[in-house]
Write a protein that holds these residues in place. Structure first.
Motif, PDB file in Angstrom:
ATOM      1  N   SER A   1       0.831  -1.208   0.000  1.00 39.81           N
ATOM      2  CA  SER A   1       0.000   0.000   0.000  1.00 39.81           C
ATOM      3  C   SER A   1       0.864   1.255   0.000  1.00 39.81           C
ATOM      4  O   SER A   1       0.502   2.265  -0.602  1.00 39.81           O
ATOM      5  CB  SER A   1      -1.033  -0.009   1.138  1.00 39.81           C
ATOM      6  OG  SER A   1      -0.405  -0.314   2.347  1.00 39.81           O
ATOM      7  N   LEU A   2       2.034   1.179   0.627  1.00 39.75           N
ATOM      8  CA  LEU A   2       2.939   2.340   0.597  1.00 39.75           C
ATOM      9  C   LEU A   2       3.585   2.494  -0.778  1.00 39.75           C
ATOM     10  O   LEU A   2       3.762   3.610  -1.266  1.00 39.75           O
ATOM     11  CB  LEU A   2       4.041   2.191   1.650  1.00 39.75           C
ATOM     12  CG  LEU A   2       3.603   2.346   3.100  1.00 39.75           C
ATOM     13  CD1 LEU A   2       4.742   1.984   4.041  1.00 39.75           C
ATOM     14  CD2 LEU A   2       3.140   3.773   3.364  1.00 39.75           C
ATOM     15  N   PHE A   3       3.950   1.362  -1.372  1.00 34.05           N
ATOM     16  CA  PHE A   3       4.678   1.395  -2.651  1.00 34.05           C
ATOM     17  C   PHE A   3       4.008   0.446  -3.652  1.00 34.05           C
ATOM     18  O   PHE A   3       4.525  -0.653  -3.926  1.00 34.05           O
ATOM     19  CB  PHE A   3       6.136   0.979  -2.436  1.00 34.05           C
ATOM     20  CG  PHE A   3       6.872   1.819  -1.429  1.00 34.05           C
ATOM     21  CD1 PHE A   3       6.996   3.199  -1.600  1.00 34.05           C
ATOM     22  CD2 PHE A   3       7.445   1.241  -0.301  1.00 34.05           C
ATOM     23  CE1 PHE A   3       7.681   3.975  -0.676  1.00 34.05           C
ATOM     24  CE2 PHE A   3       8.133   2.011   0.628  1.00 34.05           C
ATOM     25  CZ  PHE A   3       8.245   3.380   0.444  1.00 34.05           C
ATOM     26  N   PRO A   4       2.857   0.875  -4.225  1.00 31.32           N
ATOM     27  CA  PRO A   4       2.114  -0.006  -5.135  1.00 31.32           C
ATOM     28  C   PRO A   4       2.955  -0.473  -6.320  1.00 31.32           C
ATOM     29  O   PRO A   4       2.737  -1.563  -6.852  1.00 31.32           O
ATOM     30  CB  PRO A   4       0.950   0.868  -5.618  1.00 31.32           C
ATOM     31  CG  PRO A   4       0.846   1.979  -4.635  1.00 31.32           C
ATOM     32  CD  PRO A   4       2.206   2.164  -4.030  1.00 31.32           C
ATOM     33  N   VAL A   5       3.933   0.331  -6.715  1.00 34.25           N
ATOM     34  CA  VAL A   5       4.754  -0.038  -7.868  1.00 34.25           C
ATOM     35  C   VAL A   5       5.454  -1.375  -7.638  1.00 34.25           C
ATOM     36  O   VAL A   5       5.681  -2.147  -8.575  1.00 34.25           O
ATOM     37  CB  VAL A   5       5.760   1.092  -8.196  1.00 34.25           C
ATOM     38  CG1 VAL A   5       6.813   1.224  -7.104  1.00 34.25           C
ATOM     39  CG2 VAL A   5       6.437   0.876  -9.535  1.00 34.25           C
ATOM     40  N   LEU A   6       5.760  -1.674  -6.388  1.00 34.77           N
ATOM     41  CA  LEU A   6       6.456  -2.932  -6.098  1.00 34.77           C
ATOM     42  C   LEU A   6       5.566  -4.123  -6.427  1.00 34.77           C
ATOM     43  O   LEU A   6       6.025  -5.126  -6.979  1.00 34.77           O
ATOM     44  CB  LEU A   6       6.899  -2.986  -4.625  1.00 34.77           C
ATOM     45  CG  LEU A   6       7.905  -1.912  -4.193  1.00 34.77           C
ATOM     46  CD1 LEU A   6       8.278  -2.097  -2.730  1.00 34.77           C
ATOM     47  CD2 LEU A   6       9.154  -1.935  -5.076  1.00 34.77           C
ATOM     48  N   GLN A   7       4.278  -3.995  -6.102  1.00 36.67           N
ATOM     49  CA  GLN A   7       3.359  -5.100  -6.376  1.00 36.67           C
ATOM     50  C   GLN A   7       3.234  -5.324  -7.884  1.00 36.67           C
ATOM     51  O   GLN A   7       3.194  -6.459  -8.351  1.00 36.67           O
ATOM     52  CB  GLN A   7       1.990  -4.803  -5.777  1.00 36.67           C
ATOM     53  CG  GLN A   7       1.072  -6.007  -5.817  1.00 36.67           C
ATOM     54  CD  GLN A   7       0.061  -5.979  -4.695  1.00 36.67           C
ATOM     55  OE1 GLN A   7      -0.424  -4.927  -4.304  1.00 36.67           O
ATOM     56  NE2 GLN A   7      -0.264  -7.150  -4.175  1.00 36.67           N
ATOM     57  N   SER A   8       3.203  -4.208  -8.627  1.00 34.48           N
ATOM     58  CA  SER A   8       3.029  -4.354 -10.069  1.00 34.48           C
ATOM     59  C   SER A   8       4.302  -4.841 -10.760  1.00 34.48           C
ATOM     60  O   SER A   8       4.263  -5.232 -11.922  1.00 34.48           O
ATOM     61  CB  SER A   8       2.556  -3.026 -10.678  1.00 34.48           C
ATOM     62  OG  SER A   8       3.584  -2.078 -10.548  1.00 34.48           O
TER      63      SER A   8
ATOM     64  N   SER B   1       8.794  13.237  -7.462  1.00 29.31           N
ATOM     65  CA  SER B   1       7.516  12.553  -7.185  1.00 29.31           C
ATOM     66  C   SER B   1       7.751  11.353  -6.260  1.00 29.31           C
ATOM     67  O   SER B   1       6.941  11.072  -5.369  1.00 29.31           O
ATOM     68  CB  SER B   1       6.847  12.112  -8.483  1.00 29.31           C
ATOM     69  OG  SER B   1       7.607  11.087  -9.081  1.00 29.31           O
ATOM     70  N   ILE B   2       8.859  10.674  -6.451  1.00 26.92           N
ATOM     71  CA  ILE B   2       9.137   9.510  -5.598  1.00 26.92           C
ATOM     72  C   ILE B   2       9.619   9.962  -4.219  1.00 26.92           C
ATOM     73  O   ILE B   2       9.330   9.312  -3.212  1.00 26.92           O
ATOM     74  CB  ILE B   2      10.120   8.543  -6.300  1.00 26.92           C
ATOM     75  CG1 ILE B   2       9.429   7.994  -7.556  1.00 26.92           C
ATOM     76  CG2 ILE B   2      10.538   7.398  -5.375  1.00 26.92           C
ATOM     77  CD1 ILE B   2      10.188   6.924  -8.305  1.00 26.92           C
ATOM     78  N   ILE B   3      10.303  11.106  -4.166  1.00 28.07           N
ATOM     79  CA  ILE B   3      10.676  11.650  -2.855  1.00 28.07           C
ATOM     80  C   ILE B   3       9.409  11.885  -2.028  1.00 28.07           C
ATOM     81  O   ILE B   3       9.360  11.577  -0.828  1.00 28.07           O
ATOM     82  CB  ILE B   3      11.496  12.950  -3.015  1.00 28.07           C
ATOM     83  CG1 ILE B   3      12.881  12.617  -3.591  1.00 28.07           C
ATOM     84  CG2 ILE B   3      11.630  13.676  -1.676  1.00 28.07           C
ATOM     85  CD1 ILE B   3      13.793  13.805  -3.801  1.00 28.07           C
ATOM     86  N   LYS B   4       8.356  12.391  -2.683  1.00 28.14           N
ATOM     87  CA  LYS B   4       7.075  12.594  -1.973  1.00 28.14           C
ATOM     88  C   LYS B   4       6.530  11.280  -1.439  1.00 28.14           C
ATOM     89  O   LYS B   4       6.070  11.198  -0.295  1.00 28.14           O
ATOM     90  CB  LYS B   4       6.042  13.232  -2.909  1.00 28.14           C
ATOM     91  CG  LYS B   4       6.235  14.703  -3.144  1.00 28.14           C
ATOM     92  CD  LYS B   4       4.855  15.381  -3.340  1.00 28.14           C
ATOM     93  CE  LYS B   4       5.014  16.879  -3.522  1.00 28.14           C
ATOM     94  NZ  LYS B   4       5.551  17.202  -4.883  1.00 28.14           N
ATOM     95  N   ASP B   5       6.558  10.237  -2.288  1.00 30.57           N
ATOM     96  CA  ASP B   5       6.068   8.920  -1.842  1.00 30.57           C
ATOM     97  C   ASP B   5       6.866   8.425  -0.630  1.00 30.57           C
ATOM     98  O   ASP B   5       6.304   7.863   0.309  1.00 30.57           O
ATOM     99  CB  ASP B   5       6.221   7.870  -2.957  1.00 30.57           C
ATOM    100  CG  ASP B   5       5.307   8.159  -4.143  1.00 30.57           C
ATOM    101  OD1 ASP B   5       4.328   8.906  -3.978  1.00 30.57           O
ATOM    102  OD2 ASP B   5       5.596   7.626  -5.236  1.00 30.57           O
ATOM    103  N   ILE B   6       8.176   8.641  -0.680  1.00 29.55           N
ATOM    104  CA  ILE B   6       9.037   8.180   0.423  1.00 29.55           C
ATOM    105  C   ILE B   6       8.730   8.983   1.694  1.00 29.55           C
ATOM    106  O   ILE B   6       8.658   8.426   2.791  1.00 29.55           O
ATOM    107  CB  ILE B   6      10.521   8.274   0.009  1.00 29.55           C
ATOM    108  CG1 ILE B   6      10.808   7.230  -1.088  1.00 29.55           C
ATOM    109  CG2 ILE B   6      11.444   8.070   1.202  1.00 29.55           C
ATOM    110  CD1 ILE B   6      12.175   7.347  -1.726  1.00 29.55           C
ATOM    111  N   GLY B   7       8.496  10.284   1.521  1.00 23.06           N
ATOM    112  CA  GLY B   7       8.125  11.119   2.668  1.00 23.06           C
ATOM    113  C   GLY B   7       6.808  10.654   3.289  1.00 23.06           C
ATOM    114  O   GLY B   7       6.687  10.554   4.516  1.00 23.06           O
ATOM    115  N   ARG B   8       5.835  10.342   2.432  1.00 19.45           N
ATOM    116  CA  ARG B   8       4.544   9.832   2.946  1.00 19.45           C
ATOM    117  C   ARG B   8       4.741   8.515   3.689  1.00 19.45           C
ATOM    118  O   ARG B   8       4.126   8.279   4.731  1.00 19.45           O
ATOM    119  CB  ARG B   8       3.559   9.623   1.780  1.00 19.45           C
ATOM    120  CG  ARG B   8       2.694  10.850   1.485  1.00 19.45           C
ATOM    121  CD  ARG B   8       1.533  10.475   0.555  1.00 19.45           C
ATOM    122  NE  ARG B   8       1.994  10.106  -0.780  1.00 19.45           N
ATOM    123  CZ  ARG B   8       2.178  10.979  -1.775  1.00 19.45           C
ATOM    124  NH1 ARG B   8       1.900  12.254  -1.594  1.00 19.45           N
ATOM    125  NH2 ARG B   8       2.606  10.574  -2.946  1.00 19.45           N
ATOM    126  N   ALA B   9       5.604   7.666   3.142  1.00 17.26           N
ATOM    127  CA  ALA B   9       5.852   6.372   3.796  1.00 17.26           C
ATOM    128  C   ALA B   9       6.479   6.582   5.176  1.00 17.26           C
ATOM    129  O   ALA B   9       6.070   5.946   6.153  1.00 17.26           O
ATOM    130  CB  ALA B   9       6.774   5.515   2.914  1.00 17.26           C
TER     131      ALA B   9
END
Ligand SMILES: Nc1ncnc2c1ncn2[C@@H]1O[C@H](COP(=O)(O)OP(=O)(O)OP(=O)(O)O)[C@@H](O)[C@H]1O
Ligand SMILES: [Mg+2]
Length: 231
Positions: free
Chosen positions: A117-124, A166-174
């Protein structure tokens, strides 16, 4: 809770850490800042046991772990996201995640849902090779791998280094999400000050192997931190 008490670390004759003390509490992000070569990675290596300290102590939840091997510290709940990510390029994303199973008991060897859920790209991309991922995706994979062991202390070494915004934002949210869980102590090593200031509860600036300035969120002065980093 992690307490690093007055540690010294030498590479041969060169001293990389000088009397460093720092603490990290569950539900808080402790930021370690400083320019290149000041000893940030050396401090994390000392915490995970990748390199021995010559004096001082490292205490996790009241027990002295200074003499423990890295795998023993991992079993005690120390998760590490190394600088440069160090994912396995020839293993798939799923295999990379499963390398995080090492410290777990058999019944706990599954990938927690929040990694996806934090990193959906990993699942895909589960079947893709780690080496085929972009740098940002590899960073997400490195964080996911550390989360697989459900750490109580999570150490992140410059997770934004060379990563697109954009990925820095995802990492910050995580990182915010993990902090808000309340039971994980997070140590965030950064040179990207704005990112650290958004997330940090306490701050330590290092210079030449020593902590030379500290402050908390309550008295945070980003321009003073910036000045201390530039000195
Ligand atoms: N394995 C090693 N052997 C000898 N010296 C080392 C070793 N690793 C690091 N150093 C030296 O120790 C000092 C601290 O390095 P360290 O990697 O901890 O800094 P850092 O703050 O993480 O830097 P950066 O921001 O570039 O990652 C530097 O002078 C570095 O050259
Ligand atoms: Mg480093």
């Amino acid at each position: 809770m992690l307490e690093v008490k007055d540690i010294n670390l030498f590479y041969g004759a060169a001293q990389a850490l000088r009397g460093v003390s720092i603490a990290a509490e569950p539900g808080k992000v402790t930021c370690v800042l400083g320019r290149n070569g000041v000893g940030k990675t050396s401090l994390l290596r000392a915490m995970v046991g990748q390199y021995p300290i010559s004096s001082g102590a490292i205490v996790l939840d009241g027990s002295d772990i200074t003499g423990l091997k890295p795998y023993e510290r991992a079993r005690k709940g120390i998760g590490f996201v190394p600088q440069g990510r160090e994912i396995f390029p020839l293993l798939t994303v799923e295999e990379n995640l499963k390398t995080g199973f090492g410290p777990l008991r058999r019944e706990d060897k599954h990938i927690p849902d929040d990694v996806y859920s934090l990193f959906p790209v990993l699942q895909s991309m589960l079947g893709r090779r780690g080496g085929d991922l972009s740098g940002g995706q590899q960073q997400q994979l490195a964080i996911g791998r550390a989360l697989v062991m459900r750490p109580k202390l999570l150490l992140l070494d410059e997770p934004t280094e060379g990563i697109q915004p954009s990925i820095i934002k995802d990492i910050g949210r995580a990182i915010s999400y993990l902090r808000n869980l309340g039971n994980i102590a997070i140590v965030l090593v950064e040179q990207y000050l704005d990112f650290a200031c958004e997330l940090g509860d306490s701050f330590a600036v290092m210079d030449r192997g020593a902590v030379k300035f500290t402050c908390d969120r309550s008295n945070l002065d980003a321009s003073e931190i910036s000045r201390q980093m530039a000195l």
